[in-house]
Design a protein around this motif. Structure first.
Motif, short mmCIF file in Angstrom:
data_model
loop_
_atom_site.label_atom_id
_atom_site.label_comp_id
_atom_site.label_asym_id
_atom_site.label_seq_id
_atom_site.Cartn_x
_atom_site.Cartn_y
_atom_site.Cartn_z
N THR A 1 5.67 2.01 14.93
CA THR A 1 5.34 2.01 13.50
C THR A 1 5.08 0.76 12.96
N PRO A 2 4.11 0.53 12.35
CA PRO A 2 3.81 -0.83 11.79
C PRO A 2 4.82 -1.35 10.98
N ASP B 1 0.82 -11.30 12.03
CA ASP B 1 -0.67 -11.66 12.22
C ASP B 1 -0.93 -12.76 12.86
N GLN C 1 -2.97 6.86 11.84
CA GLN C 1 -1.48 6.95 11.66
C GLN C 1 -1.10 6.34 10.30
N GLY D 1 -3.30 3.92 8.42
CA GLY D 1 -4.31 3.19 7.78
C GLY D 1 -4.90 3.36 6.71
N ARG E 1 -2.73 0.55 10.82
CA ARG E 1 -2.51 1.04 11.96
C ARG E 1 -3.20 2.30 12.26
N TYR E 2 -4.19 2.44 13.05
CA TYR E 2 -4.94 3.68 13.15
C TYR E 2 -4.47 4.58 14.13
N ASN E 3 -3.78 4.08 15.24
CA ASN E 3 -2.87 4.97 16.18
C ASN E 3 -1.97 3.85 17.04
N ARG E 4 -1.45 4.25 18.07
CA ARG E 4 -0.41 3.44 18.60
C ARG E 4 -1.00 2.72 19.43
N TYR E 5 -2.23 2.40 19.74
CA TYR E 5 -2.91 1.51 20.25
C TYR E 5 -3.68 0.33 19.55
N SER F 1 -4.60 -1.82 15.69
CA SER F 1 -4.02 -1.99 14.20
C SER F 1 -4.84 -3.18 13.89
N GLN G 1 -0.53 -3.69 21.07
CA GLN G 1 0.12 -5.07 20.68
C GLN G 1 1.51 -5.41 21.37
#
Length: 908
Positions: A128-129, A170, A669, A671, A732-736, A738, A788
């Motif tokens: 989770t971001p 970032d 997720q 975004g 974050r679009y998905n776990r892979y 952002s 990440q």
């Protein structure tokens, strides 16, 4: 695309197309029942930062994680930097509750899932971001629609998702060249929203000239957070806001080292031999409690940047009369050194009052500056800059619903330029510049800045009002620029426009077209004063709909007789759908221009000809065989009339009208995507006109008032308009994956290019409508991070722009005004388009725990490698615009080729 189609219409059409498409809606991060998480699977921790409605971090906030039965499963507090981290005992649904004295509690539903599998060497990390929790001031409870990821009111102006945000994490993870995050983020600014003094910069809510802390002490950078707020002087797209970290309640530090060397670079596109380059950057920060001082902390930061670099000269001509002509390639050593440090001490007085005092220092030096493209090495100058800042800041909760924030800054800076060589400057139009920089000058400034803002929450109203004094300064300028004189050589044409002698040929024969020189008084004292006030009220009309009216008043001493009127602003937000967080926003406002110190310095020097500036127009065809170098062989300089600078009697303050509409919704997720259309109208824009230019009746040889030469009149008679469409994603679009990205289509046209710009024909200044010189129709900026949390990660930066317009000129002076901006017959301004720009950057990096206890708080040692302009695209930055030159239309300067940057970080 028809110009009559408004940006608002474009945004509606694009939004309909977007929302008609099949876009995955955010879904809970639950684990399928058919595949329950193994009991031994690590649990993804919940991390985030707590801030108030102004962006200031909130240390010491209580963070409770409630299980489905309402019992407290885990309890923690945000640290001195506002960060928090809690780990649930098992996967499943929870309620996150954040509370702090003087603020309303924020409750947020979260779904805790097992952590994503990673390499064994990497510690478990959250999928989770990091959450960004906004705590509103304590107030009468109202039913509002909130963002599930931030806890912010979806209808609030600062919840706008057309915002570009770069966080402290970032900065550590993205491919940022030289760790210069401000330059990196400037790609997301809109040139059409910048005023005469440039784009805006706010640091911790106060207007500033620079950021007083190093990169590792920055919490967040934002652009366009609240585009139509009366709180800000600039439009949202024209300002960058930087929030710095606060002193922590435990010891924490970060040390960074970055290294580049030309051995790892590709070859420069225009260099005959590979230029030398080496860059070493030492940067870091340390924070923690002050020993033996209860409720007190400190934050110290430093930067030392050493750059040994060659500037690339690519010109055509001869280094001196009589020498052979041809391509001139030089690699000129231009080293720079930058030393900065700051120290902040803070203290918390109970639960309601906190203060800090800070001192910041900067010292920068550079040799052979101004060299490159068609400017040869002997036309460079050596530069020094020094700045000292003292900052005082206080936050006070005056009651359960009133917060006051005040800052005072005392700043002293000075700068000095010294010519590398003292002799006349030589400009051969379209070919090269050499001789001397003619830049000798010393500036000394003392400035005070003041800001105070009150935030008052009452029922359905969030009222903000405040005052600001961004500049109350005294400037001393010791100006010796152009004291040695400048010769300009242009071509000689016949009556039909045929070239009788090139500019280079006239240079070889000592036959200049113009000579300029400054003499007389060289020391000037002047003042720059600016002040403003604002009031705005965010009104919750319903739980889904809010409006925010506001009003600003600003004053500046550049035009004391023209008091800047009030600037009304208005915005609204409507939550269309809470589940998908679909929000429609719109607004508009008036934004008055701000001038900076340049026009004030020009008036101080030249309004009464105290600084005696002369322009001598010569005709190479009628000069003696021996030529006119030195110019005293042909004219008596003491008899030449001086130039003047004045302000038009009917001048008024330029202003922009901006308005727009946007639609945003949640995707992936966690975004957010937004589509925004906007329009800009710049009325009474600045320009300069020589009102004493040689008359057409005299064949452009005699000035109306022979007592003076050029009389530059600053006018507010120009106009600019433009429309734009932005599509932005962040989160974050998905776990892979952002990141954040913005695509912009825009078009701007104008009949002026700013306060120092002159038209081609001084007697027809309105015949100049064209695309603006900075108009790039298509712009794309993207920063993203793949995988990440794994050691097998990759960060990407991608920037691509279409070419900017440029104007062909003849290199001659047929109007006799010495401006050399005349275009070929029938050629419009900005009629050509320059090269496009493509830059792909990549970075890998990973932090390794160096103790058995592998947590975020344990010491880490990190390594990284980044490559910039990976495609090695030749990004031309300068073009030979002189039609009569031998290299007309060719690129004379380019942005750097592929470069590699290595980094190492120690964090504790």
């Amino acid at each position: 695309m028809p110009r009559s189609l408004s940006a608002a219409t474009l945004s509606i059409v694009a939004a309909i197309a977007f929302f008609s498409a099949s876009v995955p809606v955010a879904q809970a991060l639950s684990v399928p029942a058919s595949k329950p998480a193994a009991p031994a699977s690590p649990i993804a921790p919940i991390t985030g930062v707590v801030a108030d409605s102004t962006g200031a971090i909130v240390p010491g906030a209580e963070v409770d994680l409630l299980d489905p039965n309402g019992a407290v499963a885990v309890s923690s507090h945000s640290d001195g930097e506002g960060d928090f981290r809690v780990s649930a005992p098992k996967a499943g649904p929870y309620t996150l509750v954040i509370t702090a004295p003087g603020f309303d509690a924020v409750r947020k539903m979260v779904m805790v899932a097992p952590a994503m599998p990673t390499a064994r060497i990497s510690p478990p990390a959250s999928i989770t971001p990091g959450l960004h929790i906004i705590l509103p001031l304590a107030s009468v409870a109202t039913n509002v629609q909130v963002n599930a990821d931030t806890g912010a009111d979806l209808t609030a102006g600062d919840a706008n998702n057309d915002t570009s945000v770069m966080t402290a994490n970032d900065i550590k993870a993205l491919p940022i060249f030289d760790n210069d995050y401000a330059t990196a983020m400037s790609a997301f600014l809109d040139s059409g929203s910048a005023g005469t003094s440039g784009s805006g910069l706010l640091v911790d809510g106060v207007e500033a000239g620079r950021v007083p802390v190093s990169a590792s002490a920055v919490q967040e950078i934002r652009i366009n957070e609240d585009p139509y707020s009366a709180q800000y002087y600039w439009p949202g797209r024209g300002q960058m806001e930087i929030i710095t970290k606060s002193a922590a309640d435990h010891y924490h530090g970060q040390l960074n080292f970055y290294f580049r060397d030309s051995a790892m670079n590709a070859t420069e596109a225009l260099a005959a031999t590979k230029p030398f380059e080496q860059r070493r950057i030492y940067e870091g920060s340390v924070s923690g409690p002050i020993p033996h001082a209860s409720a007190s902390g400190f934050l110290a930061s430093f930067t030392r940047a050493e750059e040994d670099v060659d500037s690339i000269v690519h010109a055509f001509g001869a280094s001196s009369p009589g020498n052979p002509t041809g391509i001139i390639n030089q690699n000129v050593t231009s080293p720079t050194r930058d030393t900065e440090f700051s120290l902040r001490a803070s203290h918390q007085f109970g639960d309601k009052h906190s203060v800090y005092a800070q001192y910041a220092y900067k010292d920068w030096t550079g040799a052979n500056q101004g060299v490159g493209a068609q400017t040869l090495g002997d036309a460079g100058y050596n530069a020094e800059y020094r700045e000292d800042d003292v900052i005082l800041h206080a936050d006070s909760i005056l009651s359960a619903s009133v917060l006051n924030q005040g800052s005072f800054v005392l700043e002293r800076n000075w700068s000095r330029n010294q010519d590398a060589y003292e002799r006349p400057r030589v400009n051969v139009n379209g070919d090269f510049t050499n001789g001397s920089a003619q830049s000798d000058a010393f500036n000394n400034e003392y400035n005070g800045r003041l800001s105070d803002m009150v935030t008052w929450t009452r029922g359905r109203n969030l009222l903000k009002f405040g005052i600001g004094v961004p500049n109350f300064n005294r400037r001393v300028l010791e100006d010796d620029t152009n004291s040695g004189g400048t010769y300009t050589f242009g071509p000689t044409l016949d009556a039909n426009g045929n070239v009788l002698a090139t500019a280079l040929s006239n240079y070889q024969n000592n036959r200049p077209s113009t000579f300029t020189q400054n003499t007389g008084v060289s020391r000037f004292v002047y003042h720059q004063q600016e002040a403003g006030a604002f009031v705005q009220d965010q009104i919750k009309l319903t739980s889904r709909f809010s409006v925010t009216p506001g009003l600003r008043y600003d004053w500046q001493n550049f035009l004391p007789a023209n008091r800047t009127p009030f600037s009304p602003r208005l915005s609204f937000a409507y939550v269309v759908d809470q589940k998908s967080e679909t929000v429609v926003r719109g607004g508009g406002g008036v934004y008055y221009d701000r001038f900076g110190s340049g026009p004030l310095a020009d008036l101080a020097r030249y309004q009464h000809a105290l600084r005696r500036s002369i322009v001598v127009s010569l005709d190479p065809a009628s000069e003696p065989p021996t030529g006119c170098v030195p110019v005293t062989d042909c004219v008596a300089l003491t008899d030449q009339p001086p130039n003047l600078v004045e302000v038009a009697r009917n001048i008024t303050t330029p202003y922009q009208i901006q308005y727009g509409l946007s639609v945003e919704r949640k995707v992936g997720q966690s975004g957010e995507i937004s589509v925004s259309g906007y329009s800009t109208r710049d009325l009474h824009a600045f320009r300069s006109v020589d009102i004493n230019a040689p008359t057409p009746e005299s064949g452009y040889t005699e000035r109306p008032d022979p007592v003076y030469a050029r009389i530059r009149q600053i006018q507010s008679a120009g106009f600019m308009d433009g429309d734009g469409l932005d599509i932005q994603y962040h989160g974050r679009y998905n776990r892979y994956f952002s990141g954040f990205a913005r695509y912009s289509w825009s078009h701007y046209g104008s009949d002026t290019e700013g306060i120092g710009w002159y038209p081609q024909n001084q007697y027809d200044p309105n015949d100049e409508w064209a695309d603006t010189s900075w108009d790039r129709s298509n712009r794309l900026g993207l920063y993203g991070m793949f995988n990440q949390d794994s050691i097998l990660n990759l960060s990407v930066g991608l920037f691509a722009n279409s070419g900017a317009p440029w104007t062909p000129v003849t290199g001659t002076d047929p109007y006799g005004d010495g401006l050399y901006n005349e275009r070929p017959e029938g050629v419009a301004r900005d009629s050509e388009v320059g090269p496009d720009y493509v830059d792909l950057d990549l970075r890998w990096g990973h932090d390794f725990a160096i103790t058995p206890k592998k947590t975020d708080e344990s010491p880490h040692l990190g390594f990284s490698a980044a490559a910039f302009n990976v495609l090695n695209h030749e990004n031309g930055s300068s073009i030979d615009t002189v039609e009569t030159s031998s290299t007309f239309g060719e690129i004379t300067a380019a942005n750097p080729p592929r470069r590699v940057q290595l980094g190492m970080r120690f964090e504790f």
